[in-house]
Design a protein around this motif. Structure first.
Motif, mmCIF file in Angstrom:
data_model
loop_
_atom_site.group_PDB
_atom_site.id
_atom_site.type_symbol
_atom_site.label_atom_id
_atom_site.label_comp_id
_atom_site.label_asym_id
_atom_site.label_seq_id
_atom_site.Cartn_x
_atom_site.Cartn_y
_atom_site.Cartn_z
ATOM 1 N N LEU A 91 42.545 46.010 40.113
ATOM 2 C CA LEU A 91 43.722 46.785 40.765
ATOM 3 C C LEU A 91 43.948 47.728 39.930
ATOM 4 N N ASP A 92 43.501 47.724 38.942
ATOM 5 C CA ASP A 92 43.886 48.784 37.977
ATOM 6 C C ASP A 92 42.816 49.969 37.970
ATOM 7 N N PRO A 93 43.088 51.103 38.324
ATOM 8 C CA PRO A 93 41.920 52.270 38.231
ATOM 9 C C PRO A 93 41.612 52.600 36.851
ATOM 10 N N ALA A 94 42.381 52.466 36.038
ATOM 11 C CA ALA A 94 42.058 53.098 34.616
ATOM 12 C C ALA A 94 40.805 52.863 34.145
ATOM 13 N N GLY A 95 40.232 54.273 33.810
ATOM 14 C CA GLY A 95 38.860 54.339 33.203
ATOM 15 C C GLY A 95 37.931 54.508 34.360
ATOM 16 N N LEU A 96 38.494 54.433 35.462
ATOM 17 C CA LEU A 96 37.483 54.387 36.561
ATOM 18 C C LEU A 96 37.724 55.874 37.290
ATOM 19 N N ASN A 97 36.619 56.415 37.992
ATOM 20 C CA ASN A 97 36.641 57.707 38.845
ATOM 21 C C ASN A 97 36.925 57.056 40.398
ATOM 22 N N PRO A 98 38.201 56.665 40.766
ATOM 23 C CA PRO A 98 38.303 56.206 42.132
ATOM 24 C C PRO A 98 37.771 57.217 43.147
ATOM 25 N N SER A 99 37.249 56.727 44.211
ATOM 26 C CA SER A 99 36.699 57.280 45.289
ATOM 27 C C SER A 99 36.914 56.196 46.515
ATOM 28 N N PRO A 100 37.456 56.937 47.631
ATOM 29 C CA PRO A 100 37.358 55.904 48.983
ATOM 30 C C PRO A 100 35.848 55.779 49.228
ATOM 31 N N VAL A 101 35.919 54.345 49.906
ATOM 32 C CA VAL A 101 34.657 54.005 50.294
ATOM 33 C C VAL A 101 34.240 54.645 51.660
#
Length: 132
Positions: A91-101
């Motif tokens: 549930l934590d986006p830290a360190g990720l490159n968030p992108s919608p599915v």
């Protein structure tokens, strides 16, 4: 001495993190808590949709996440032989490159792929319909 061992084993048992316990999602897929997230074993015959369903059910019922909370693939599956490996969610986006599915079927391969808990939980209808 036996009493001390019994007390120690009870204390150790209660101090062990609950994260290691296995949760069965409503589609019968196993979800296991991990440090900083949780792993979904497979899709229960429903592929990526089943994995997102199980992740959403775990986020709702175990973590108490509201429906608008974003879930992210923390560690995706490697294409090829690793297709049956668990997918780690967070549930934590830290360190990720968030992108919608955009394409659900390919989403378990991409770290940072993201859906809301409510959106992912809609995929649980697949299991409900087939279990009638």
């Amino acid at each position: 001495m036996i009493r001390k061992l019994l007390v120690l084993s009870v204390v150790i048992g209660f101090s062990t993190p609950l994260a290691a316990e296995v949760f069965r999602a409503e589609n019968h897929v196993k979800v296991t808590g991990t440090a900083g997230g949780f792993e979904v074993a497979n899709g229960g015959g429903y592929g990526a949709r089943g994995m997102w369903c199980a992740a959403a059910d775990y986020a709702r019922r175990v973590l108490g996440a509201p429906g608008n909370t974003r879930m992210y693939i923390a560690e995706g599956r490697v294409p090829g032989l690793g297709q049956r490996a668990p997918v780690r969610f967070t549930l934590d986006p830290a360190g990720l490159n968030p992108s919608p599915v955009v394409i659900v079927g390919a989403s378990p391969r991409k770290a940072g792929a993201s859906l809301s808990v409510d959106h992912a939980h809609q995929f649980c209808a697949d299991a409900r319909l087939s279990n009638r």
